[in-house]
Write a protein that holds these residues in place. Sequence first.
Motif, PDB file in Angstrom:
ATOM      1  N   ARG A 174      -6.494  30.691  -9.636  1.00  0.00           N
ATOM      2  CA  ARG A 174      -5.811  31.303  -8.487  1.00  0.00           C
ATOM      3  C   ARG A 174      -6.640  31.118  -7.207  1.00  0.00           C
ATOM      4  O   ARG A 174      -6.081  30.854  -6.132  1.00  0.00           O
TER       5      ARG A 174
ATOM      6  N   TYR B 270      -3.539  25.408 -11.532  1.00  0.00           N
ATOM      7  CA  TYR B 270      -2.720  26.628 -11.473  1.00  0.00           C
ATOM      8  C   TYR B 270      -1.519  26.434 -12.390  1.00  0.00           C
ATOM      9  O   TYR B 270      -0.835  25.412 -12.339  1.00  0.00           O
TER      10      TYR B 270
ATOM     11  N   PHE C 196      -6.177  27.617  -6.130  1.00  0.00           N
ATOM     12  CA  PHE C 196      -4.813  27.440  -5.625  1.00  0.00           C
ATOM     13  C   PHE C 196      -4.695  27.997  -4.209  1.00  0.00           C
ATOM     14  O   PHE C 196      -4.157  27.334  -3.306  1.00  0.00           O
ATOM     15  N   ASP C 197      -5.153  29.219  -3.996  1.00  0.00           N
ATOM     16  CA  ASP C 197      -5.052  29.833  -2.672  1.00  0.00           C
ATOM     17  C   ASP C 197      -5.881  29.094  -1.635  1.00  0.00           C
ATOM     18  O   ASP C 197      -5.483  28.994  -0.464  1.00  0.00           O
TER      19      ASP C 197
ATOM     20  N   PHE D 276       5.273  28.694  -7.466  1.00  0.00           N
ATOM     21  CA  PHE D 276       4.246  28.051  -6.653  1.00  0.00           C
ATOM     22  C   PHE D 276       4.439  28.326  -5.162  1.00  0.00           C
ATOM     23  O   PHE D 276       3.510  28.154  -4.380  1.00  0.00           O
ATOM     24  N   ASP D 277       5.660  28.727  -4.789  1.00  0.00           N
ATOM     25  CA  ASP D 277       5.998  28.953  -3.380  1.00  0.00           C
ATOM     26  C   ASP D 277       5.786  27.680  -2.566  1.00  0.00           C
ATOM     27  O   ASP D 277       5.343  27.719  -1.415  1.00  0.00           O
ATOM     28  N   GLY D 278       6.095  26.564  -3.177  1.00  0.00           N
ATOM     29  CA  GLY D 278       5.952  25.278  -2.513  1.00  0.00           C
ATOM     30  C   GLY D 278       6.276  24.152  -3.471  1.00  0.00           C
ATOM     31  O   GLY D 278       6.546  24.376  -4.654  1.00  0.00           O
TER      32      GLY D 278
ATOM     33  N   GLU E  59      -4.773  24.398  -2.680  1.00  0.00           N
ATOM     34  CA  GLU E  59      -3.508  23.813  -3.137  1.00  0.00           C
ATOM     35  C   GLU E  59      -2.312  24.348  -2.364  1.00  0.00           C
ATOM     36  O   GLU E  59      -1.441  23.593  -1.943  1.00  0.00           O
ATOM     37  N   ARG E  60      -2.261  25.663  -2.155  1.00  0.00           N
ATOM     38  CA  ARG E  60      -1.108  26.246  -1.473  1.00  0.00           C
ATOM     39  C   ARG E  60      -0.879  25.635  -0.087  1.00  0.00           C
ATOM     40  O   ARG E  60       0.262  25.279   0.248  1.00  0.00           O
TER      41      ARG E  60
END
Length: 511
Positions: A309, A179, A312-313, A204-206, A316-317
């Motif tokens: 994406r 990502y 990532f969703d 990244f929101d993280g 990873e997220r």
Amino acid sequence: MPSKRKLTMRQLRQMLRLCADGVSVRDIAVLQGIARSTVQDNLDRARSAGLTWPVPAELTDDILEHRLFSPKGVKQGMRRRVEPNWSALSIELKKPGVTLSILWEEYRAEHPDGYGYSRFCDLFRGFERRLTPTMRQEHVAGDKAFVDYSGKKVPIVDRKTGEVREAELFLGVLGASSYTYAEATWTQTLPDWIGSHVRMFRFFDGVPRLLVPDNLKSGVNRASFYDPEINRSYGMMASHYGVGVLPARPRRPKDKAKVENGVRFAQSCILGRLRKQTFFSLTEANEAIAGAVRRINDHVMRRLGQSRRDLFDMMERPALAALPGEDYEFAEWRLARVSTDYHVEFERYFYSVPHNLIRQQVDVRATSRAIEIFLQGKRVAVHQRRYGGPRYGTNPDHMPSSHRRYAEWTPERFRRWAASIGPNTEGLIIAILASRPHPEQGFRTCLGVLKLYRAIGTMQAEAVSARAVEIGGLTCKSIGALISSHKAPRHSAEPAAVGEHANLRGPGYFH
């Protein structure tokens, strides 16, 4: 798998040639040094496969081996047992705690007659080699983010002058999902470098466990494989987010292959596609770059069948650490030594510290709003940062008691003090301050006069003040003499005549 064999394809070709020349099976066995039964078995295989001498040129050793030794009923390119979805397994392997052993156990639970563990691992490694010709590094979800600048720059045109200024392209890539984040900044200096990280984490929101930067001076003061020295401001930012910094080895681009590939991909998908657009501001450029980044992250990767994406969703997220409550505010750190006036200098402005720290070496932390001063990790002073006005910012609590009393003396304070007694006393104080080249030189005289007035009444003090102004007696000694001789005049319509004297300035001096 092919059946076991002892002969090479070169020996088999020679065997077919000798047989075609009429040499007996016994003589072929003697010539090649092998058993007669082996010769007979291989010649039978050749007849069953329809092979005769000369062997067609298009039959390579691999094809010849497959035709002679592959089990019947198995087509070329087909394996005998059910294979898992290798793409799905490669994605699962990136999740925390997942190993090939676990994936194999799940595969065998679904297919009891499937491949054994060793063959399963061989087939999986073969799939990975088809993804890339170089060794693949294993990246666990949420483990690493690779950061770097692209060597190519983004041209931005000044709308007024037409001057072209080139902006840097910052890139960040998560290891497991690839990502990608990108943005343009004017420079690679420390404020832009750290600011890009802050915005990347927000995107990244993280936060990953580790950052892998190149050995950029803004991030690494001294590159070393064993003991790299991280820039202090960069280290404070990493500490704020709870992320470790693991710089890539100098001149080892494969240590950060993710971002290197991301750089190449960005240069084609971002710079290549935007090359015909003209940008007139950094904001315009970043809006276009954000659109290109969305396209990169939404692109379905052919071999994996999923987009960045999606990966990532999916994996990873959830593995990223949570962001702190507030974004990191960039701060610059410098060493400074406290001067004899108990101030430290930063950008040509001076900020006070407790006076007992004179000549001590301290750390100065400067943000856009504040200046903080630390001694051995303990904050000893904080000031609002100055960009104009007085050059000295002094906290009275930092001053010695004698300096503090003196610092409290101002012309306005003495005037207010005198006005509380009466207008004549206020006029006297004004006259004393005006009679000195600098008002500060009259502070001690004003203080002495007002102390003398504590011993007398208000009316007498007003009379003495009026008389002192009339005769020009603007010293403590003159006013003390007027008080002791009781010559202060009573209220009258006209002031008493004053004798002429060379040292008397007269009332016109003070107008």
